[in-house]
Scaffold this active site. Sequence first.
Site, short mmCIF file in Angstrom:
data_model
loop_
_atom_site.label_atom_id
_atom_site.label_comp_id
_atom_site.label_asym_id
_atom_site.label_seq_id
_atom_site.Cartn_x
_atom_site.Cartn_y
_atom_site.Cartn_z
N SER A 1 0.39 -1.19 0.18
CA SER A 1 -0.01 -0.10 0.20
C SER A 1 0.48 1.49 0.03
O SER A 1 2.13 1.12 0.37
CB SER A 1 -0.50 -0.21 1.09
OG SER A 1 -1.33 1.34 1.38
N TYR B 1 -1.25 -1.53 10.36
CA TYR B 1 -1.33 -1.88 9.02
C TYR B 1 -0.51 -1.13 8.27
O TYR B 1 0.22 -1.79 7.39
CB TYR B 1 -3.16 -0.70 9.06
CG TYR B 1 -3.51 -1.25 6.87
CD1 TYR B 1 -3.57 -2.75 6.20
CD2 TYR B 1 -3.21 0.28 5.45
CE1 TYR B 1 -4.01 -2.74 5.44
CE2 TYR B 1 -3.59 -0.44 5.10
CZ TYR B 1 -3.69 -1.46 4.40
OH TYR B 1 -4.20 -2.22 3.24
N1 NAD Z 1 -8.46 -1.02 -1.48
C1 NAD Z 1 -7.63 0.36 -1.22
O1 NAD Z 1 -7.86 1.39 -0.54
C2 NAD Z 1 -6.58 -0.48 -0.64
C3 NAD Z 1 -4.98 -0.02 -1.00
C4 NAD Z 1 -4.10 -0.12 -0.60
C5 NAD Z 1 -4.03 -1.36 -0.15
N2 NAD Z 1 -4.79 -2.69 -0.11
C6 NAD Z 1 -4.34 -3.93 -0.72
O2 NAD Z 1 -5.12 -4.21 -1.07
C7 NAD Z 1 -5.71 -6.35 -0.79
C8 NAD Z 1 -6.86 -5.75 -1.17
O3 NAD Z 1 -7.46 -5.57 -0.43
P1 NAD Z 1 -9.20 -5.23 -0.95
O4 NAD Z 1 -9.35 -3.98 -0.81
O5 NAD Z 1 -9.29 -5.68 -2.17
O6 NAD Z 1 -9.84 -6.02 -0.10
P2 NAD Z 1 -11.39 -6.68 -0.37
O7 NAD Z 1 -11.45 -6.62 1.36
O8 NAD Z 1 -11.98 -6.22 -0.89
O9 NAD Z 1 -10.56 -8.21 -0.34
C9 NAD Z 1 -10.14 -8.84 0.24
C10 NAD Z 1 -10.52 -10.48 0.67
O10 NAD Z 1 -9.40 -10.92 1.52
C11 NAD Z 1 -10.18 -11.63 2.07
N3 NAD Z 1 -9.53 -12.50 3.22
C12 NAD Z 1 -9.28 -11.23 4.68
N4 NAD Z 1 -8.60 -12.60 5.21
C13 NAD Z 1 -8.03 -13.43 4.39
C14 NAD Z 1 -7.38 -14.78 5.16
N5 NAD Z 1 -6.70 -14.44 6.44
N6 NAD Z 1 -6.97 -15.97 4.41
C15 NAD Z 1 -7.85 -15.71 3.40
N7 NAD Z 1 -8.48 -14.32 2.41
C16 NAD Z 1 -8.25 -13.76 3.53
C17 NAD Z 1 -11.74 -11.43 2.15
O11 NAD Z 1 -12.41 -12.71 2.47
C18 NAD Z 1 -11.50 -10.66 0.49
O12 NAD Z 1 -12.45 -11.39 -0.10
C19 NAD Z 1 -5.34 -6.32 0.68
O13 NAD Z 1 -3.77 -6.49 0.61
C20 NAD Z 1 -5.31 -4.19 0.86
O14 NAD Z 1 -4.27 -4.41 1.81
C21 NAD Z 1 -5.70 -1.88 -0.61
#
Ligand code: NAD
Length: 256
Positions: free
Chosen positions: A143, A156
């Site tokens: 991130s 985080y």
């Molecule tokens: N959305 C944002 O603004 C953002 C920004 C920077 C980084 N990220 C990172 O991007 C990645 C994806 O995020 P997103 O926004 O698509 O999130 P999201 O919540 O839409 O999807 C995350 C998925 O991870 C799964 N998950 C959670 N814990 C788990 C576990 N223990 N084992 C297996 N699966 C698990 C959830 O069930 C979900 O389907 C994450 O690593 C997040 O930290 C997100």
Amino acid sequence: MNRLMNKTAVITGAASGMGRATAELFAREGATVVVTDLNEELGSDVVAAITSKGGQARFWQLNVAREDDVARVYQEVGAEFGTIDILINCAGIIGVDKPTHELSEAEWDSLFAVDVKGVFFSTKHAVPYMIRQNAGSIVNFSSIYGLTGNEEFTAYHVAKGAVTMQTKQDAAVYGKYNIRVNSVHPSTVLTPLVEGIANAFPGGIVQYEKVNTANQSIRRLGVPLDVAYAVLYLASDESAWVTGVNLPIDGGFMAR
Ligand SMILES: NC(=O)c1ccc[n+]([C@@H]2O[C@H](COP(=O)([O-])OP(=O)(O)OC[C@H]3O[C@@H](n4cnc5c(N)ncnc54)[C@H](O)[C@@H]3O)[C@@H](O)[C@H]2O)c1
């Protein structure tokens, strides 16, 4: 259409948000996609969406925080498809919004179990396949919070900082096996991870977007495909000479 032809790609957290967008894009580019997630219902939906359009995908329920689970699933994937060419470490949670002096050990540990140990376990159990074939590409989801600090979500930030360094370290170690390791660093992307936070924000999602994009050059929230296209490039052979890169996908946030 064929940028990932004959590749088997494992994606963690593929049931939602950016993991789902990446899974669907990879399938359109010819990959066999191993959709893994804690959430069986949503993960099965992703597989159905892919296969209904003629793509190749299979779902495995997987908790990335449990090494026995990861070891078993990757062994089953190897038995089914022969190898793992691509690993996308996307599963992640954001945890509680507290500063260091208010965080409990349990809050810290539960976040690190998924966001840090999850990447470690998946990489550990996918790499032996890649070493055997002297080729592989790993893309980790960090991130902008893993590159710079701000006033929120301390645990985080620290966890995503660990993913940034895991990326560099694994790139340094595994280059001799022709395994590349890169990371993507999104700023705020509208997915279920942030939708709850955005809706609860004073002034709602409109105000949330205004505040959250104030330091970006391109002042809109990201959409999952903005990031999935970068992951596609890093996963494919087009980036054969690219490793150890921490790539912001952030509307220009890190440029300022
Ligand atoms: N959305 C944002 O603004 C953002 C920004 C920077 C980084 N990220 C990172 O991007 C990645 C994806 O995020 P997103 O926004 O698509 O999130 P999201 O919540 O839409 O999807 C995350 C998925 O991870 C799964 N998950 C959670 N814990 C788990 C576990 N223990 N084992 C297996 N699966 C698990 C959830 O069930 C979900 O389907 C994450 O690593 C997040 O930290 C997100």
